[in-house]
Design a protein around this motif. Structure first.
Motif, mmCIF file in Angstrom:
data_model
loop_
_atom_site.group_PDB
_atom_site.id
_atom_site.type_symbol
_atom_site.label_atom_id
_atom_site.label_comp_id
_atom_site.label_asym_id
_atom_site.label_seq_id
_atom_site.Cartn_x
_atom_site.Cartn_y
_atom_site.Cartn_z
ATOM 1 N N MET A 143 0.835 -1.205 0.000
ATOM 2 C CA MET A 143 0.000 0.000 0.000
ATOM 3 C C MET A 143 0.867 1.251 0.000
ATOM 4 S SD MET A 143 -1.411 0.433 3.912
ATOM 5 C CE MET A 143 -2.181 -1.179 3.979
ATOM 6 N N GLU A 144 0.321 2.319 -0.529
ATOM 7 C CA GLU A 144 1.009 3.615 -0.511
ATOM 8 C C GLU A 144 0.032 4.703 -0.100
ATOM 9 O OE1 GLU A 144 3.585 4.719 -3.640
ATOM 10 O OE2 GLU A 144 4.183 2.677 -4.115
ATOM 11 N N PRO A 145 0.390 5.468 0.935
ATOM 12 C CA PRO A 145 1.572 5.291 1.778
ATOM 13 C C PRO A 145 1.354 4.196 2.809
ATOM 14 C CG PRO A 145 0.301 7.143 2.581
ATOM 15 C CD PRO A 145 -0.408 6.666 1.328
ATOM 16 N N TRP A 146 2.433 3.812 3.478
ATOM 17 C CA TRP A 146 2.321 2.834 4.548
ATOM 18 C C TRP A 146 1.565 3.417 5.733
ATOM 19 C CZ3 TRP A 146 7.562 -0.076 5.714
ATOM 20 C CH2 TRP A 146 7.770 -1.052 4.723
ATOM 21 N N HIS A 147 0.677 2.605 6.290
ATOM 22 C CA HIS A 147 0.057 2.960 7.556
ATOM 23 C C HIS A 147 1.083 2.769 8.670
ATOM 24 C CE1 HIS A 147 -2.557 2.486 11.116
ATOM 25 N NE2 HIS A 147 -3.393 3.293 10.475
ATOM 26 N N ASP A 148 0.917 3.475 9.783
ATOM 27 C CA ASP A 148 1.855 3.363 10.900
ATOM 28 C C ASP A 148 1.973 1.934 11.421
ATOM 29 O OD1 ASP A 148 2.531 6.024 10.821
ATOM 30 O OD2 ASP A 148 1.233 6.624 12.498
ATOM 31 N N SER A 149 0.929 1.145 11.291
ATOM 32 C CA SER A 149 0.983 -0.237 11.770
ATOM 33 C C SER A 149 2.008 -1.057 10.991
ATOM 34 C CB SER A 149 -0.396 -0.888 11.676
ATOM 35 O OG SER A 149 -0.880 -0.868 10.342
ATOM 36 N N LEU A 150 2.181 -0.752 9.709
ATOM 37 C CA LEU A 150 3.182 -1.448 8.909
ATOM 38 C C LEU A 150 4.584 -1.015 9.325
ATOM 39 C CD1 LEU A 150 1.500 -1.264 5.389
ATOM 40 C CD2 LEU A 150 1.383 -3.091 7.065
ATOM 41 N N LYS A 151 4.728 0.264 9.628
ATOM 42 C CA LYS A 151 6.013 0.758 10.131
ATOM 43 C C LYS A 151 6.354 0.093 11.459
ATOM 44 C CE LYS A 151 5.212 5.284 7.983
ATOM 45 N NZ LYS A 151 5.001 6.743 8.248
ATOM 46 N N ASP A 152 5.334 -0.130 12.289
ATOM 47 C CA ASP A 152 5.554 -0.795 13.566
ATOM 48 C C ASP A 152 6.013 -2.240 13.361
ATOM 49 O OD1 ASP A 152 4.893 1.471 14.974
ATOM 50 O OD2 ASP A 152 2.836 0.844 15.400
ATOM 51 N N ALA A 153 5.392 -2.936 12.418
ATOM 52 C CA ALA A 153 5.776 -4.322 12.146
ATOM 53 C C ALA A 153 7.225 -4.404 11.680
ATOM 54 C CB ALA A 153 4.847 -4.933 11.098
ATOM 55 N N MET A 154 7.608 -3.500 10.802
ATOM 56 C CA MET A 154 8.997 -3.465 10.351
ATOM 57 C C MET A 154 9.916 -3.059 11.490
ATOM 58 S SD MET A 154 9.375 -4.545 7.303
ATOM 59 C CE MET A 154 11.056 -3.998 7.008
ATOM 60 N N GLY A 155 9.440 -2.192 12.355
ATOM 61 C CA GLY A 155 10.244 -1.778 13.498
ATOM 62 C C GLY A 155 10.570 -2.940 14.420
ATOM 63 N N ILE A 156 9.617 -3.858 14.595
ATOM 64 C CA ILE A 156 9.873 -5.047 15.415
ATOM 65 C C ILE A 156 10.869 -5.951 14.713
ATOM 66 C CG2 ILE A 156 8.841 -7.163 16.334
ATOM 67 C CD1 ILE A 156 6.332 -5.577 16.939
ATOM 68 N N LEU A 157 10.682 -6.176 13.406
ATOM 69 C CA LEU A 157 11.601 -7.025 12.657
ATOM 70 C C LEU A 157 13.032 -6.490 12.711
ATOM 71 C CD1 LEU A 157 9.627 -7.982 9.405
ATOM 72 C CD2 LEU A 157 10.372 -9.526 11.222
ATOM 73 N N LYS A 158 13.169 -5.169 12.708
ATOM 74 C CA LYS A 158 14.497 -4.553 12.719
ATOM 75 C C LYS A 158 15.039 -4.341 14.127
ATOM 76 C CE LYS A 158 13.270 -1.012 10.121
ATOM 77 N NZ LYS A 158 13.386 0.235 9.327
ATOM 78 N N GLY A 159 14.198 -4.556 15.133
ATOM 79 C CA GLY A 159 14.637 -4.368 16.508
ATOM 80 C C GLY A 159 14.636 -2.926 16.955
#
Length: 355
Positions: A143-159
Motif C-alpha cells: 500500500m502507498e503510503p504505509w500505515h503506521d501499523s506497517l512501520k511498527d511491524a517493520m520496526g519489530i523485525l528490525k529491533g
C-alpha cells in the motif's frame, strides 16, 4: 523463549506461502509493489517456490509442498527473516509435514503473518519455544503510503521498537480492489475500546472514552492468534498448551484473540472449547481484537456478550475492540514474549520484552 535475529540493513527477507500465495489480484500487484518499496530501503529477497502459487486447496500448493517450503526457508542461512505471503483457509493441513523438531533445535528466525498463519505462529511458540510476530502479511506492505501499523511491524523485525499502541481510526470497509491494489487502509471509524473488569459485572459501557481516568494494567506472556485456527488446533497432537502453561505459569498468560469467519455464537463456542480444554489456566488478562462479525447480533448475543459469557469467570481484565486482527489496522504482537499492557481511558499501550 527464543527470539530471532533482527533484520539488518541490506538484509534478506524470505517470502513463503504456507497459506495463500500472491497469485491473484489485488495481492499480486500489491506484493510486487511491496518489493519495490523494500528494495528502495535496501533489502534483498529470497522467494519460496510457492510465493506466487495458487494450485492448492485453501493454501498455495499441496500440504507437503507448503511444509517443505517452510522447512527449507526457515533453515536458510542467507535469509534473515520470513514473511508470509498471505492468509488462507487450510494451513492446518501442512502441520503434519512441518519439522518442528528441527526448528526447535535450529537457530531461531522471525516469522511474520496473521490469520491462517496462527497455525505456525502459535505452534512456534508452544512447541518450539520460538517467538513469532502476529502482524500483517507481505502484500499489505504494497500500500502507498504505509500505515503506521506497517512501520511498527517493520520496526519489530528490525529491533527498533518494543512498544506498540492503538491507532486513532480503523477500517470498516476497505477500498483495495483488483483495479486499485495499492490503496491504503480506509480508516473512517474512531478507535473505541471496550473494557471489562471484575468490578463491572457483565455490563458493557456505551462510551468508555468518557472514562478518561480509568487505568488498567496487566502483564504476562503473550499468546494467541485467530480463534478460528486455535479452536481447530485444540485437542490435536499439536496441542501442548498445558505444558506451555506449566512452564510459564510464573509469568502468567496474556491471551490475544480475534476471529475471521466466526459469528458471535461461533466465538462463544470456540472460547468454551479452549476453556474446557484448560488452555486459559494461569491467564492474567485478555486482549480481544475486532472481528469480522463486528456489530452483529445473533439471537441477542453480540461480540461482547459472546466473550464475557465465557471469560468473565477468570476475574481478570478483558480488553475488547483492540487493534488486532481482521479489521485493520493491527498492532503487531510478539507471540511468546513477555509484555506489560496499560489501558488508560481510550488508549492502550503494550510494551514487549524480547531479547
Amino acid at each position: 523463549m527464543r527470539y530471532g535475529k533482527f533484520l539488518p540493513e541490506k538484509g534478506t527477507i524470505g517470502f513463503v506461502a504456507p497459506s495463500f500465495g500472491c497469485n491473484i489480484e489485488p495481492y499480486r500487484s500489491a506484493f510486487i509493489n511491496a518489493q519495490k518499496i523494500w528494495e528502495q530501503q535496501g533489502y534483498g529477497f529470497s522467494f519460496g517456490p510457492n510465493a506466487y502459487e495458487g494450485c492448492g486447496i485453501g493454501i498455495s500448493n499441496t500440504p507437503q509442498k507448503c511444509a517443505e517450503e517452510f522447512n527449507d526457508w526457515y533453515a536458510k542461512e542467507d535469509v534473515d527473516v520470513l514473511i508470509s505471503c498471505g492468509g488462507g483457509e487450510l494451513m492446518c493441513e501442512i502441520l503434519p509435514y512441518i519439522d518442528f523438531e528441527k526448528i526447535r533445535n535450529s537457530e531461531p528466525k522471525w516469522f511474520l503473518g496473521y490469520s491462517d498463519n496462527t497455525n505456525l505462529i502459535f505452534l512456534l511458540a508452544t512447541l518450539c519455544d520460538t517467538a513469532a510476530i502476529y502482524g500483517p502479511c507481505a502484500a499489505a506492505f504494497g500500500m502507498e503510503p504505509w500505515h503506521d501499523s506497517l512501520k511498527d511491524a517493520m520496526g519489530i523485525l528490525k529491533g527498533n521498537i518494543k512498544s506498540v499502541h492503538n491507532y486513532e481510526q480503523w477500517e470498516k470497509e476497505g477500498l483495495k480492489t483488483e483495479d486499485n491494489p495499492l490503496e491504503p487502509y480506509n480508516v473512517t471509524e474512531k478507535f473505541q475500546l471496550r473494557t471489562w473488569t471484575a468490578e463491572k459485572g457483565l455490563s458493557i459501557p456505551d462510551d468508555i472514552s468518557k472514562k478518561t481516568d480509568e487505568i488498567i494494567q496487566m502483564e504476562g506472556r503473550l499468546l494467541g492468534g485467530c480463534l478460528d485456527c486455535l479452536s481447530i488446533l485444540c485437542g490435536t497432537k499439536f496441542d501442548q498448551v498445558e505444558q506451555f502453561n506449566e512452564k510459564y505459569k510464573e509469568d502468567g498468560i496474556l491471551w490475544f484473540l480475534e476471529s475471521c469467519d466466526l459469528n458471535p455464537m461461533g466465538i462463544r463456542r470456540a472460547l468454551w472449547q479452549l476453556d474446557e480444554a484448560g488452555w486459559l489456566k494461569y491467564t492474567k488478562g485478555f486482549l480481544i481484537g475486532r472481528s469480522y462479525c463486528y456489530g452483529e447480533d445473533f439471537f441477542g448475543m453480540d461480540q461482547y456478550t459472546a466473550v464475557l459469557g465465557i471469560l468473565s469467570k477468570y476475574n481478570v481484565p478483558v480488553i475488547m475492540d483492540v487493534d488486532i486482527g481482521h479489521l485493520p489496522p493491527m498492532m503487531p504482537l510478539v507471540c511468546g514474549s513477555k509484555a506489560k499492557v496499560k489501558v488508560e481511558g481510550n488508549s492502550i499501550k503494550i510494551d514487549m520484552a524480547y531479547i
